[in-house]
Design a protein around this motif. Structure first.
Motif, PDB file in Angstrom:
ATOM      1  N   LEU A 210     -35.858 -33.793 -75.761  1.00  0.00           N
ATOM      2  CA  LEU A 210     -36.870 -33.154 -76.598  1.00  0.00           C
ATOM      3  C   LEU A 210     -36.690 -33.450 -78.077  1.00  0.00           C
ATOM      4  O   LEU A 210     -37.615 -33.927 -78.734  1.00  0.00           O
ATOM      5  N   ARG A 211     -35.530 -33.130 -78.614  1.00  0.00           N
ATOM      6  CA  ARG A 211     -35.324 -33.236 -80.063  1.00  0.00           C
ATOM      7  C   ARG A 211     -35.618 -34.639 -80.593  1.00  0.00           C
ATOM      8  O   ARG A 211     -36.377 -34.785 -81.550  1.00  0.00           O
ATOM      9  N   PRO A 212     -35.079 -35.705 -79.999  1.00  0.00           N
ATOM     10  CA  PRO A 212     -35.412 -37.040 -80.521  1.00  0.00           C
ATOM     11  C   PRO A 212     -36.891 -37.390 -80.364  1.00  0.00           C
ATOM     12  O   PRO A 212     -37.464 -38.064 -81.218  1.00  0.00           O
ATOM     13  N   SER A 213     -37.526 -36.919 -79.299  1.00  0.00           N
ATOM     14  CA  SER A 213     -38.940 -37.221 -79.070  1.00  0.00           C
ATOM     15  C   SER A 213     -39.840 -36.550 -80.097  1.00  0.00           C
ATOM     16  O   SER A 213     -40.919 -37.051 -80.405  1.00  0.00           O
ATOM     17  N   LEU A 214     -39.401 -35.438 -80.635  1.00  0.00           N
ATOM     18  CA  LEU A 214     -40.210 -34.713 -81.619  1.00  0.00           C
ATOM     19  C   LEU A 214     -40.367 -35.487 -82.918  1.00  0.00           C
ATOM     20  O   LEU A 214     -41.270 -35.198 -83.704  1.00  0.00           O
ATOM     21  N   ASN A 215     -39.513 -36.453 -83.159  1.00  0.00           N
ATOM     22  CA  ASN A 215     -39.614 -37.252 -84.382  1.00  0.00           C
ATOM     23  C   ASN A 215     -40.903 -38.061 -84.443  1.00  0.00           C
ATOM     24  O   ASN A 215     -41.268 -38.570 -85.499  1.00  0.00           O
ATOM     25  N   LEU A 216     -41.600 -38.177 -83.313  1.00  0.00           N
ATOM     26  CA  LEU A 216     -42.871 -38.893 -83.286  1.00  0.00           C
ATOM     27  C   LEU A 216     -44.001 -38.073 -83.897  1.00  0.00           C
ATOM     28  O   LEU A 216     -45.057 -38.610 -84.206  1.00  0.00           O
ATOM     29  N   LEU A 217     -43.783 -36.770 -84.065  1.00  0.00           N
ATOM     30  CA  LEU A 217     -44.816 -35.874 -84.587  1.00  0.00           C
ATOM     31  C   LEU A 217     -44.626 -35.632 -86.079  1.00  0.00           C
ATOM     32  O   LEU A 217     -43.525 -35.788 -86.607  1.00  0.00           O
ATOM     33  N   ASP A 218     -45.724 -35.205 -86.742  1.00  0.00           N
ATOM     34  CA  ASP A 218     -45.561 -34.828 -88.148  1.00  0.00           C
ATOM     35  C   ASP A 218     -44.789 -33.512 -88.220  1.00  0.00           C
ATOM     36  O   ASP A 218     -44.606 -32.827 -87.218  1.00  0.00           O
ATOM     37  N   THR A 219     -44.314 -33.163 -89.379  1.00  0.00           N
ATOM     38  CA  THR A 219     -43.404 -32.036 -89.551  1.00  0.00           C
ATOM     39  C   THR A 219     -43.968 -30.725 -89.016  1.00  0.00           C
ATOM     40  O   THR A 219     -43.267 -29.986 -88.314  1.00  0.00           O
ATOM     41  N   THR A 220     -45.206 -30.416 -89.301  1.00  0.00           N
ATOM     42  CA  THR A 220     -45.800 -29.159 -88.846  1.00  0.00           C
ATOM     43  C   THR A 220     -45.876 -29.099 -87.333  1.00  0.00           C
ATOM     44  O   THR A 220     -45.493 -28.097 -86.721  1.00  0.00           O
ATOM     45  N   GLN A 221     -46.347 -30.176 -86.711  1.00  0.00           N
ATOM     46  CA  GLN A 221     -46.416 -30.222 -85.250  1.00  0.00           C
ATOM     47  C   GLN A 221     -45.020 -30.177 -84.634  1.00  0.00           C
ATOM     48  O   GLN A 221     -44.784 -29.484 -83.648  1.00  0.00           O
ATOM     49  N   ARG A 222     -44.086 -30.922 -85.215  1.00  0.00           N
ATOM     50  CA  ARG A 222     -42.713 -30.970 -84.709  1.00  0.00           C
ATOM     51  C   ARG A 222     -42.100 -29.565 -84.717  1.00  0.00           C
ATOM     52  O   ARG A 222     -41.540 -29.117 -83.724  1.00  0.00           O
ATOM     53  N   ASN A 223     -42.237 -28.860 -85.837  1.00  0.00           N
ATOM     54  CA  ASN A 223     -41.684 -27.509 -85.928  1.00  0.00           C
ATOM     55  C   ASN A 223     -42.328 -26.574 -84.916  1.00  0.00           C
ATOM     56  O   ASN A 223     -41.647 -25.781 -84.266  1.00  0.00           O
ATOM     57  N   SER A 224     -43.642 -26.672 -84.769  1.00  0.00           N
ATOM     58  CA  SER A 224     -44.362 -25.802 -83.841  1.00  0.00           C
ATOM     59  C   SER A 224     -43.930 -26.046 -82.393  1.00  0.00           C
ATOM     60  O   SER A 224     -43.607 -25.099 -81.660  1.00  0.00           O
ATOM     61  N   VAL A 225     -43.902 -27.309 -81.983  1.00  0.00           N
ATOM     62  CA  VAL A 225     -43.505 -27.637 -80.607  1.00  0.00           C
ATOM     63  C   VAL A 225     -42.047 -27.252 -80.366  1.00  0.00           C
ATOM     64  O   VAL A 225     -41.707 -26.679 -79.327  1.00  0.00           O
ATOM     65  N   HIS A 226     -41.196 -27.533 -81.339  1.00  0.00           N
ATOM     66  CA  HIS A 226     -39.784 -27.219 -81.182  1.00  0.00           C
ATOM     67  C   HIS A 226     -39.568 -25.711 -81.052  1.00  0.00           C
ATOM     68  O   HIS A 226     -38.824 -25.251 -80.180  1.00  0.00           O
ATOM     69  N   LEU A 227     -40.227 -24.939 -81.911  1.00  0.00           N
ATOM     70  CA  LEU A 227     -40.095 -23.478 -81.844  1.00  0.00           C
ATOM     71  C   LEU A 227     -40.620 -22.914 -80.530  1.00  0.00           C
ATOM     72  O   LEU A 227     -39.999 -22.037 -79.925  1.00  0.00           O
ATOM     73  N   GLN A 228     -41.774 -23.406 -80.089  1.00  0.00           N
ATOM     74  CA  GLN A 228     -42.334 -22.917 -78.826  1.00  0.00           C
ATOM     75  C   GLN A 228     -41.420 -23.261 -77.654  1.00  0.00           C
ATOM     76  O   GLN A 228     -41.201 -22.434 -76.767  1.00  0.00           O
ATOM     77  N   THR A 229     -40.892 -24.468 -77.645  1.00  0.00           N
ATOM     78  CA  THR A 229     -40.022 -24.891 -76.552  1.00  0.00           C
ATOM     79  C   THR A 229     -38.720 -24.095 -76.551  1.00  0.00           C
ATOM     80  O   THR A 229     -38.286 -23.600 -75.506  1.00  0.00           O
ATOM     81  N   LEU A 230     -38.095 -23.961 -77.718  1.00  0.00           N
ATOM     82  CA  LEU A 230     -36.862 -23.178 -77.796  1.00  0.00           C
ATOM     83  C   LEU A 230     -37.118 -21.722 -77.420  1.00  0.00           C
ATOM     84  O   LEU A 230     -36.307 -21.108 -76.725  1.00  0.00           O
ATOM     85  N   GLY A 231     -38.242 -21.180 -77.854  1.00  0.00           N
ATOM     86  CA  GLY A 231     -38.576 -19.794 -77.508  1.00  0.00           C
ATOM     87  C   GLY A 231     -38.668 -19.585 -76.010  1.00  0.00           C
ATOM     88  O   GLY A 231     -38.106 -18.626 -75.469  1.00  0.00           O
ATOM     89  N   ARG A 232     -39.343 -20.483 -75.334  1.00  0.00           N
ATOM     90  CA  ARG A 232     -39.454 -20.379 -73.869  1.00  0.00           C
ATOM     91  C   ARG A 232     -38.102 -20.544 -73.186  1.00  0.00           C
ATOM     92  O   ARG A 232     -37.759 -19.803 -72.264  1.00  0.00           O
ATOM     93  N   PHE A 233     -37.326 -21.525 -73.648  1.00  0.00           N
ATOM     94  CA  PHE A 233     -36.010 -21.785 -73.062  1.00  0.00           C
ATOM     95  C   PHE A 233     -35.090 -20.589 -73.290  1.00  0.00           C
ATOM     96  O   PHE A 233     -34.420 -20.124 -72.358  1.00  0.00           O
ATOM     97  N   PHE A 234     -35.063 -20.057 -74.497  1.00  0.00           N
ATOM     98  CA  PHE A 234     -34.179 -18.932 -74.789  1.00  0.00           C
ATOM     99  C   PHE A 234     -34.596 -17.666 -74.042  1.00  0.00           C
ATOM    100  O   PHE A 234     -33.752 -16.904 -73.585  1.00  0.00           O
ATOM    101  N   ARG A 235     -35.901 -17.439 -73.902  1.00  0.00           N
ATOM    102  CA  ARG A 235     -36.356 -16.278 -73.099  1.00  0.00           C
ATOM    103  C   ARG A 235     -35.915 -16.425 -71.646  1.00  0.00           C
ATOM    104  O   ARG A 235     -35.509 -15.449 -71.009  1.00  0.00           O
ATOM    105  N   MET A 236     -35.982 -17.632 -71.133  1.00  0.00           N
ATOM    106  CA  MET A 236     -35.544 -17.872 -69.764  1.00  0.00           C
ATOM    107  C   MET A 236     -34.034 -17.644 -69.645  1.00  0.00           C
ATOM    108  O   MET A 236     -33.561 -17.044 -68.676  1.00  0.00           O
ATOM    109  N   LEU A 237     -33.271 -18.095 -70.652  1.00  0.00           N
ATOM    110  CA  LEU A 237     -31.823 -17.913 -70.611  1.00  0.00           C
ATOM    111  C   LEU A 237     -31.416 -16.447 -70.670  1.00  0.00           C
ATOM    112  O   LEU A 237     -30.342 -16.091 -70.184  1.00  0.00           O
TER     113      LEU A 237
END
Length: 151
Positions: A32-59
């Protein structure tokens, strides 16, 4: 000890939960993290936060499941005093991993989640901490394998 379908299901739940925890950590850091570099900063932050949020809630459900099923199996096999060194090592590493997750979730993740403009350094810190958790998870799996030789 008598073997029953209940203990097989507890073991399966334990292993599936570990797969999700360690596999999710590997996905988050290696893919995930390296793939996010393909996005602009706003999109990268949004996708990263949403993904981490889902993963952490599951954990928040997975981690207690791993610990509780592990302790149930220890008790079933004769208790903590009779547990082999590999089981004690697995337990110690699992508790360390859980503690690292709590520290990560309460610290850098909350910081980046509340920031108006999250800093890349905070995401890098999160990634590095997840890498440590993943490495400990892989080591725990190795120790588990050492503790159960083929018959």
């Amino acid at each position: 000890m008598p073997h029953s379908i209940l203990w097989s299901l507890i073991l399966a739940l334990h292993i599936i939960s570990i797969v999700v925890w360690v596999g999710g950590a590997a996905y988050a850091t290696i893919i995930l993290r390296p793939s996010l570099n393909l996005l602009d900063t706003t999109q990268r932050n949004s996708v990263h936060l949403q993904t981490l949020g889902r993963f952490f809630r599951m954990l928040m459900h997975i981690i207690p499941t791993v610990l509780i099923t592990g302790w149930l199996m220890i008790i079933h096999e004769g208790g903590f005093a009779n547990a082999p060194w590999t089981t004690n090592a697995m337990q110690l590493m699992g508790l360390i991993m859980a503690g690292l997750f709590v520290r990560l979730q309460m610290g850098p993740y909350q910081k980046v989640r509340r920031a108006i403009r999250p800093q890349p350094a905070t995401f890098d810190s999160i990634r590095n901490q997840i890498l440590v958790i993943m490495a400990l998870g892989l080591l725990t799996i190795l120790v588990a394998s050492l503790g159960h030789p083929f018959l």
